[in-house]
Design a protein around this motif. Structure first.
Motif, PDB file in Angstrom:
ATOM      1  N   ASP A 204       0.836  -1.095  -0.187  1.00  0.00           N
ATOM      2  CA  ASP A 204      -0.107  -0.218   0.102  1.00  0.00           C
ATOM      3  C   ASP A 204       0.858   1.188  -0.097  1.00  0.00           C
ATOM      4  O   ASP A 204       1.990   1.370   0.857  1.00  0.00           O
ATOM      5  N   VAL A 205       0.622   2.212  -0.845  1.00  0.00           N
ATOM      6  CA  VAL A 205       1.294   3.679  -0.754  1.00  0.00           C
ATOM      7  C   VAL A 205       0.724   4.506   0.135  1.00  0.00           C
ATOM      8  O   VAL A 205      -0.613   4.829   0.133  1.00  0.00           O
ATOM      9  N   ILE A 206       1.375   4.909   1.099  1.00  0.00           N
ATOM     10  CA  ILE A 206       0.622   5.321   2.161  1.00  0.00           C
ATOM     11  C   ILE A 206       0.428   6.946   2.249  1.00  0.00           C
ATOM     12  O   ILE A 206      -0.463   7.510   2.201  1.00  0.00           O
ATOM     13  N   GLU A 207       1.622   7.657   1.964  1.00  0.00           N
ATOM     14  CA  GLU A 207       1.552   9.030   1.914  1.00  0.00           C
ATOM     15  C   GLU A 207       3.032   9.349   1.422  1.00  0.00           C
ATOM     16  O   GLU A 207       4.098   8.572   1.111  1.00  0.00           O
ATOM     17  N   LYS A 208       3.081  10.437   0.735  1.00  0.00           N
ATOM     18  CA  LYS A 208       4.472  11.152   0.611  1.00  0.00           C
ATOM     19  C   LYS A 208       5.257  11.372   1.621  1.00  0.00           C
ATOM     20  O   LYS A 208       4.874  11.455   2.828  1.00  0.00           O
ATOM     21  N   GLY A 247       9.596  11.391  -2.659  1.00  0.00           N
ATOM     22  CA  GLY A 247       9.419   9.906  -2.409  1.00  0.00           C
ATOM     23  C   GLY A 247       8.149   9.442  -1.862  1.00  0.00           C
ATOM     24  O   GLY A 247       7.235  10.504  -1.359  1.00  0.00           O
ATOM     25  N   VAL A 248       7.782   8.102  -1.491  1.00  0.00           N
ATOM     26  CA  VAL A 248       6.585   7.701  -0.918  1.00  0.00           C
ATOM     27  C   VAL A 248       6.856   6.622   0.113  1.00  0.00           C
ATOM     28  O   VAL A 248       7.901   5.810  -0.122  1.00  0.00           O
ATOM     29  N   TYR A 249       6.117   6.427   0.956  1.00  0.00           N
ATOM     30  CA  TYR A 249       6.248   5.392   2.023  1.00  0.00           C
ATOM     31  C   TYR A 249       5.305   4.251   1.477  1.00  0.00           C
ATOM     32  O   TYR A 249       4.040   4.453   1.266  1.00  0.00           O
ATOM     33  N   LEU A 250       5.725   3.020   1.665  1.00  0.00           N
ATOM     34  CA  LEU A 250       4.845   1.810   1.648  1.00  0.00           C
ATOM     35  C   LEU A 250       4.858   1.130   3.039  1.00  0.00           C
ATOM     36  O   LEU A 250       5.643   0.962   3.809  1.00  0.00           O
ATOM     37  N   ILE A 251       3.599   0.410   2.947  1.00  0.00           N
ATOM     38  CA  ILE A 251       3.662  -0.846   3.883  1.00  0.00           C
ATOM     39  C   ILE A 251       3.085  -2.180   3.462  1.00  0.00           C
ATOM     40  O   ILE A 251       2.189  -2.012   2.485  1.00  0.00           O
TER      41      ILE A 251
END
Length: 268
Positions: A204-208, A247-251
């Motif tokens: 899941d792409v959570i946020e920038k 960039g982006v954060y992932l889970i």
């Protein structure tokens, strides 16, 4: 139509130290295998980062199935990976509680000599983990290691290339300490993704990713850029409310093996 590919994979076993380039890795709920599992703690119980100790970025890190190796200028420390760690310590990471297990006195002395103050090396206590902020309304608790806020960080090669057109001195994507560098996509398109599948792993792409002063430190010299670049330039076009994002954060939704050659599918 574009063809996304993995350009590079990295893990950072010791928080704020050098990264390890990978051809494949195991994805677990905490992120990449060993990523930010180790950290240094000062006499006040605070987890140190390169924000306070830029020299950490100059440490070379490697691992085998049995040992984590830390080295600098010919001096090397071998840390057994399969030995049970010692006493659990309550720590402070960005003023939030965290827990780590002491490694050994040899490691404490090595790092204390390297950075010139009394330090302890700890490994994340997996029985008492931090969680991602509840404001993200995730299903159940998402646990994290000593990472800043989320398990995995991704940047795109095209976004870095676009930034470099605005800088006097180009910077590599590694300056942003990503776990995944992706190529073959338009600049900043990663910011609109909802999920990304890589091989059998779904994220899941959570946020920038909000950026801080860490990206202004040259990891080769440990010197802070006098003009606060690239943060200053990013602030001219990537500032949203109070955050400068890149960039982006992932889970990860599931565990599995991730290879650089894996096929990528994106859901926007």
């Amino acid at each position: 139509m574009y063809s996304p590919q993995i350009k590079s994979l990295y893990t950072y076993p010791l928080k704020s130290a050098g990264g390890i380039s990978l051809s494949e890795t195991q994805v677990i709920s905490l992120g990449f295998e060993l990523d930010r599992e180790f950290a240094l703690v000062n006499s006040e119980g605070k987890v140190l980062t390169a924000r306070e100790k830029p020299q950490l970025l100059q440490l070379n890190v490697a691992f085998t199935k049995d040992f984590l190796s830390i080295s600098d200028n010919g001096k090397e420390l071998q840390i057994p990976l399969k030995v049970s760690s010692g006493e659990v310590q309550e720590l402070q990471l960005f003023e939030n509680p965290a827990f780590g297990k002491l490694i050994n006195e040899e490691a404490n002395l090595w790092f204390s000599n390297y950075l010139g103050e009394a330090l302890r090396l700890v490994r994340i206590d997996k029985t008492n983990l931090r969680t991602v902020s509840s404001k993200y309304n995730l299903l159940g608790n998402q646990y994290i290691s000593f990472a800043d806020g989320f398990p995995i960080h991704l940047v795109s090669e095209a976004s870095v290339a676009d930034l470099n057109t605005k800088l006097d001195n180009a910077m590599p994507a590694e300056r942003f300490r990503p776990n995944i560098i992706i190529s073959g996509i338009p600049a900043y398109s990663e910011e609109s993704w909802k999920t990304i599948s890589i091989g059998t792993c779904i994220f899941d792409v959570i946020e920038k990713t909000p950026r801080c002063s860490l990206i202004t430190i040259d990891p080769k010299t440990a010197l802070i850029n006098k003009r606060q670049e690239p943060l200053r330039t990013l602030a001219t076009y990537k500032k949203e409310e109070k955050a400068v994002n890149f960039g982006v954060y992932l889970i990860p939704r599931n565990e599995g093996r991730l290879l650089k050659s894996d096929i990528i599918s994106i859901n926007q």
